[in-house]
Structures are given as C-alpha cells and as structure tokens.
Write a protein that holds these residues in place. Structure first.
Motif, PDB file in Angstrom:
ATOM      1  N   ARG A 291       1.795  -2.298  -7.308  1.00  0.00           N
ATOM      2  CA  ARG A 291       3.055  -2.947  -7.669  1.00  0.00           C
ATOM      3  C   ARG A 291       3.519  -2.359  -8.986  1.00  0.00           C
ATOM      4  N   ASP A 292       4.756  -1.901  -9.034  1.00  0.00           N
ATOM      5  CA  ASP A 292       5.300  -1.238 -10.222  1.00  0.00           C
ATOM      6  C   ASP A 292       4.381  -0.105 -10.678  1.00  0.00           C
TER       7      ASP A 292
ATOM      8  N   TRP B  92       0.858  -1.188   0.000  1.00  0.00           N
ATOM      9  CA  TRP B  92       0.000   0.000   0.000  1.00  0.00           C
ATOM     10  C   TRP B  92       0.896   1.240   0.000  1.00  0.00           C
ATOM     11  N   PRO B  93       0.449   2.287  -0.663  1.00  0.00           N
ATOM     12  CA  PRO B  93       1.303   3.465  -0.821  1.00  0.00           C
ATOM     13  C   PRO B  93       1.356   4.305   0.453  1.00  0.00           C
ATOM     14  N   ARG B  94       2.578   4.549   0.932  1.00  0.00           N
ATOM     15  CA  ARG B  94       2.755   5.378   2.128  1.00  0.00           C
ATOM     16  C   ARG B  94       2.666   6.856   1.788  1.00  0.00           C
ATOM     17  N   ARG B  95       3.143   7.222   0.611  1.00  0.00           N
ATOM     18  CA  ARG B  95       3.015   8.612   0.160  1.00  0.00           C
ATOM     19  C   ARG B  95       2.122   8.615  -1.061  1.00  0.00           C
TER      20      ARG B  95
ATOM     21  N   GLN C  49       0.552   9.621  -4.299  1.00  0.00           N
ATOM     22  CA  GLN C  49       0.827  10.450  -5.470  1.00  0.00           C
ATOM     23  C   GLN C  49      -0.453  10.573  -6.289  1.00  0.00           C
TER      24      GLN C  49
ATOM     25  N   ARG D  72      12.016   0.436  -2.458  1.00  0.00           N
ATOM     26  CA  ARG D  72      12.403   0.012  -3.804  1.00  0.00           C
ATOM     27  C   ARG D  72      13.871   0.374  -4.067  1.00  0.00           C
TER      28      ARG D  72
ATOM     29  N   HIS E 265      -1.608   7.450  -7.976  1.00  0.00           N
ATOM     30  CA  HIS E 265      -2.311   6.480  -7.135  1.00  0.00           C
ATOM     31  C   HIS E 265      -3.807   6.758  -7.143  1.00  0.00           C
TER      32      HIS E 265
ATOM     33  N   GLU F  89       8.111   3.406   9.696  1.00  0.00           N
ATOM     34  CA  GLU F  89       7.265   3.236   8.519  1.00  0.00           C
ATOM     35  C   GLU F  89       8.140   3.475   7.291  1.00  0.00           C
ATOM     36  N   VAL F  90       8.360   2.434   6.502  1.00  0.00           N
ATOM     37  CA  VAL F  90       9.214   2.551   5.318  1.00  0.00           C
ATOM     38  C   VAL F  90       8.326   2.807   4.103  1.00  0.00           C
ATOM     39  N   SER F  91       8.612   3.870   3.366  1.00  0.00           N
ATOM     40  CA  SER F  91       7.797   4.151   2.187  1.00  0.00           C
ATOM     41  C   SER F  91       8.165   3.190   1.070  1.00  0.00           C
ATOM     42  N   ASP F  92       7.219   2.986   0.160  1.00  0.00           N
ATOM     43  CA  ASP F  92       7.443   2.083  -0.955  1.00  0.00           C
ATOM     44  C   ASP F  92       8.617   2.561  -1.819  1.00  0.00           C
TER      45      ASP F  92
ATOM     46  N   VAL G 136      10.714  -5.874  -5.444  1.00  0.00           N
ATOM     47  CA  VAL G 136       9.882  -6.079  -4.255  1.00  0.00           C
ATOM     48  C   VAL G 136       8.487  -6.539  -4.663  1.00  0.00           C
TER      49      VAL G 136
ATOM     50  N   PHE H 275      -3.325  -2.148  -2.711  1.00  0.00           N
ATOM     51  CA  PHE H 275      -1.924  -2.518  -3.007  1.00  0.00           C
ATOM     52  C   PHE H 275      -1.548  -2.068  -4.410  1.00  0.00           C
TER      53      PHE H 275
END
Lengths: 328, 328
Positions: free
Chosen positions: A204-205, A111-114, A116, B15, A119, B8-11, B26, A202
């Motif tokens: 991915r890429d 899941w995206p923490r920041r 954009q 990467r 997203h 908390e590690v950002s995506d 990942v 979620f």
C-alpha cells in the motif's frame, strides 16, 4: 489468474455462523477470486470488512492449529498478517457447511501485478522479519513438500511426465537424486512461509502492508524460504533472471537477518530444490486437474526453466551478491 | 456457481484510475466471483467499499449510456440499485485496461441461496416498483433477446442441438414458430430488467435491499419480465413448480402494478417465450464454451423442462391466480 470458490454458503447458515461472534450483523458476503486451496469470501458486517475462509479438502484440519496459532503469534510480534477472530466462546476455529471455517481480519493493500525492484527490496526485509518473529513459535509442522514429498510427487507423475515434455521424466529423476544426495542438513531452521509468491504479499502506497496465506507454513531451512522468493519474484515474464531484483531482495533480507556463508553458499542448491518443488506440484496438478475445473492450471514448465537456470549457477555472484571474505 | 474475472488490473493502472474520482486512495481491490458477463472487483477506498466493473466483449459499449442512465434514473426514484459514481470531470463511464469501466456504489445484502415464499413476495413488489419507476426513463433499447434474437440463436444452434438431447432441434423449431405466430403485440411495454434471477436480487434482514446487473435491461412487454421471474424463482430444484411462490409473487406485484386481464391471459405464452430465451442462450453457451473456460456452463435442459411445463398450462389458475370476472 487462478481462482476458486468451492462452497456455496447459504444466507441462513452464514447468519447463524456470524452470530457466534461480536461482529454485528452480516451486511454482505461475496466470494473472492483469490486463493486456490480454500473458499474465500469478503464478509462485510456492521463492524467492518473481514475475510471468511472455508478450508477445502487440500488442507489437513490437523494442521489448522499451527496455521492459526502462527498468524496470532506473528501479528502479536508486529508482522502484519490476517488475525483469526475469536467468537464469544473464545474459539477462532469452528465449522460452516461441514467444513472447518475461520473469520480473519481484512488487510489493506493489493498484491503487485508488475514486480518492481522496490517490491523485492521490501519483500526481503519482510521475509527476514517473518523469520525472526517466528523464532519462538512453539508449535511444529514438518514441511510436507520437502525431499520426501518431492519423491512422492515424482513417483506419482513419473509415468506421464514425458507427455508434458519429452525428457521431463528423466530430468526430474536425475535432479531429485542429486538433491537427495546433496541437500544441506546443518543450516539454520525455523518457521518459513514456504509459498511467498507476489499474490501473497500486499503493498500500500509502495510499502509492504501485509502477508497472507500461511497454509504452507512449516518448520524448515530459513534460507529455503529465501530461495522460494528468488524463484517467485526475480524472474521476468520472458524467463530472464533479474539480478537487480535478486540483489535488492537478498541485501534487504540480510540487513534484518544476516545470512551466514554456509547459507549463501547453499542458495543455488536451495533454489534448485524450490524450483523442483513447484515444478512437481504444478506437474501433478496439470496431470490431475479435470479439463472443466474452475481452477486455471499453472504451467509446470515455467519452473523447469527456473531449475535449469539455477543448475548452471556457479556462485551467488550470479544472484548479485559476493561471498564474504573467508567463505568457500 | 458461475464466476468470472477476465481482466487483471495492475495496481498502477488502478491507482491512476481511482485518482480521477473524489474517493480517496485505494485500500484494497479483489476480484469477486459474481457476474458472468463482466469483470467485477470489490474496490475499497478510503471512503468505503465500491464495485468496479470492466465491461468485457459481450456488452456493447453503445448500450452503456442506457444501462448507466437507467441505474441513475431508478436510484433517483427510490429503487435501490448500484449508482454509477461520477469522476471529478462529471463522467461516470471511462476506460481502464482498454475496456469501458465504471465504479458503482456498493449495495448491502446477499442474494438468497434458498428461495423462500417470502422472497418471492418481496420480489413481486420490487419488480412492480421497478416497472413504475422506469416508466419515464427517456432512453430506449430494443430487447436483443426477443423473437428476432431467438431466431438467430435457433439457427446458430439448430445443427448441434440434438447432440445435447435427441429431438431438441425439432422441439425448438416448433416452439419458436408458434411463438412467432402468437406473440402478443398490444400489451403494456416499458423498461424491463429481463434477467432478474435470484443472484441479482439482494436481501437484508428478510427484506429486499437492492437489485443489480441491469445489463440485459431494455424496453419490452412488462409482463414478460414477470414471466422471466416465474421461471427463475418459482421452480424447485427437483423441477416442480411451486404454485405458492408464484401466487405470492404475482399477488405482490399486482398490489403495486395491477396486471390487466390481457396481461394475465398472456402470461403462459410469455413464460414459454422466457423459457425459450434462456434455453436458447444456455444451449448456445453450452455448444460454444471451451471446455477449459473459467465459466461454469448452465444446463440448458433445465429450461426445456420449464418450457414443457408452461406449454401444458391451460390458464393462470395454474400459477395460483384466478382471472378477474369478465376476462376470457
């Protein structure tokens, strides 16, 4: 970060449980720091990774056939979400440590923490696809957290709301009264996720790779789900509303499932309702979570701020869109 | 169950970090509810599962070469433990979100929730193998939690110990004084794990499959490590000492690494030292953990009870063994 693992599963109990499936032997099982309502484990067996979920007391077991059936229904229609795994007896839902328990498939992605803007665009499309895929799901579940539920939460928190912020009790009373008076009755309904926050989506890429946590899913106004996402995805950490994110989310949604003029017009009111819903549930949890609990309480006032924003919105132009010609 | 994910590690950060390794992209990364001192994530990449650890402030970065080097050393000698993965630059230790961070291999197995006698037998053998394998490890790390450390913790908790249990402060003072007077100086030393509790020992199909969490490892009296395990593995939940478990653990240890008469004779005193060590660290945490913290505090008094048990032990017969002929 909220986290919770409530139930300690012994290795013996786990081994017997997994032996009911065609998944091979247990390799590893670790409690994961995701999901507040249930106990979640990353279960690795000889055939790969899975998620083991034990339903704790906040989930009504009577609702589980709806949730599990919906995940199967959506998966079969191309919406990537956890698929309940059936045991050799054909059953997906069974019992472990005295709790309802299921094994579901493991989804790739994070899941995206920041958040954009991209997203939000992907989310809009994914939400619309979810709404279309759910259209022919035969089971029904009322939204326990709509007007009636808000009234219950309002009454349960009213006496102590001002302890969190002076004036909050009166503000909640006034807002709920107005929403009860004006809540739309004729908008298109269907299956909604109702809790599609970033930690339930979620990627991915850079592409949306799956949706999780369907334990608030229900039948309700489809555009209300859009309003939940406006609140959950389009505000910055400093409280500002990001109109670019909102426009991308709405435009992407509408490419898959166009919103009618009536739905668009109702959006500010639906967003107020959504803000009130999370304000009330967070307030209730804030007032009722023991100080030493292993769950981090979420700030209810974040949603008071969002409610205030939508109260002053005079049209969906402020969400980055223009009403189609001929609309009010 | 203690648990913690602090960072908390950002995506995006993740990467970039993983791109420094030959591990593929990942697939997923989930915080796991294990390990109190560090942030641990189950990281799945295209090449399989790994554990990502971010070292939080309780670990001194200067100690990391010892810990990581030890895991490499032990792995190379057949002790199954997490192996630090080196990046393309040959380095295992790097930085993520401003913290020292490593990726280590994923170990199959689960730690035993209900300790059976067979677990204790396997543990004894595994501990002895660890001691033999560590014998030629060239780095040195003093045990920060031996007599000097206990004195520091004693002084830091003395004023408030009686608030936890009346009389505790005086009991700790007397016990520490006696241990300072009688602590053995001539016993065989080497690399010890120093924290080999059940949640640091994995089993699979009934066999010990790996040891984890070397972040208290140090050079100290080998038999002190045995004493730590006596306390951590051989008491039942009701406080009773299970002499069968102790006998199996000690006998299995001695098949791999015989204990001298002097080591055996010192065992009750070493067990008192070990009990005092965990009593003091738990007491310190109890007095200094904020009520709302996401870490469940462990009961210090469990170790007062264990200390009392060892204080009244008159010989290792009470641990299920008999002293060899000719010993004191």
């Amino acid at each position: 970060m909220a986290m919770a693992v409530y139930t300690e599963v012994s290795d013996d109990d786990l081994r017997s449980f997994v032996a009911q499936y065609d998944l091979g032997a247990v390799v590893s099982c670790k409690g994961i720091a995701e999901g507040v309502e249930n106990s979640n484990y990353l279960l690795v067996t000889e055939t790969g990774p899975f998620i083991l979920t034990l339903y704790e007391k906040r989930v009504d077991p009577a609702d589980l056939p709806f949730f599990l059936g919906l995940m199967e229904h959506l998966s079969a229609r191309g919406v990537t979400c956890p698929l309940p795994v059936r045991g050799r007896d054909g059953e997906a839902l069974r019992s472990l440590c005295g709790r309802p328990a299921v094994i579901v498939t493991f989804l790739a992605g994070m899941w995206p923490r920041r958040i954009q803007p991209e997203h939000c665009a992907a989310l809009g499309e994914g939400l619309a696809r979810l709404h279309l895929a759910g259209a022919d799901f035969p089971l029904r579940r009322a939204n326990a957290l709509s007007l009636d539920g808000w009234r219950t939460l309002h009454d349960a928190t009213h006496g102590r709301a001002d302890a969190v912020k002076p004036g909050l009790a009166a503000a909640l009373t006034a807002e709920l009264a107005e929403l009860e008076r004006r809540w739309p009755a004729d908008l298109p309904c269907g299956v909604i996720h109702a809790d599609l926050f970033p930690d339930n989506v979620f990627f991915r890429d850079g592409a949306l790779s799956g949706l999780i946590d369907f334990y608030f899913a229900c039948n309700d106004i489809l555009a209300y789900d859009v309003a939940v996402c406006l609140n959950a995805w389009c505000f910055e950490a400093d409280g500002s509303f990001n109109v670019t994110k909102a426009r991308l989310m709405l435009a992407s949604y509408m490419k898959v499932r166009p919103l009618s003029a009536a739905e668009l017009e109702a959006l500010p009111l639906l967003a107020r309702g959504s803000a009130l819903r999370f304000l009330l549930t967070r307030l209730y949890d804030w007032l009722n979570t023991p100080a030493g609990a292993l769950v981090k309480r979420k700030d209810p006032l974040e949603y008071l701020h969002k409610l205030r924003f939508h109260q002053q919105v005079r049209g969906i132009g402020e969400y980055g869109l223009t009403l189609p010609a001929g609309a009010a």
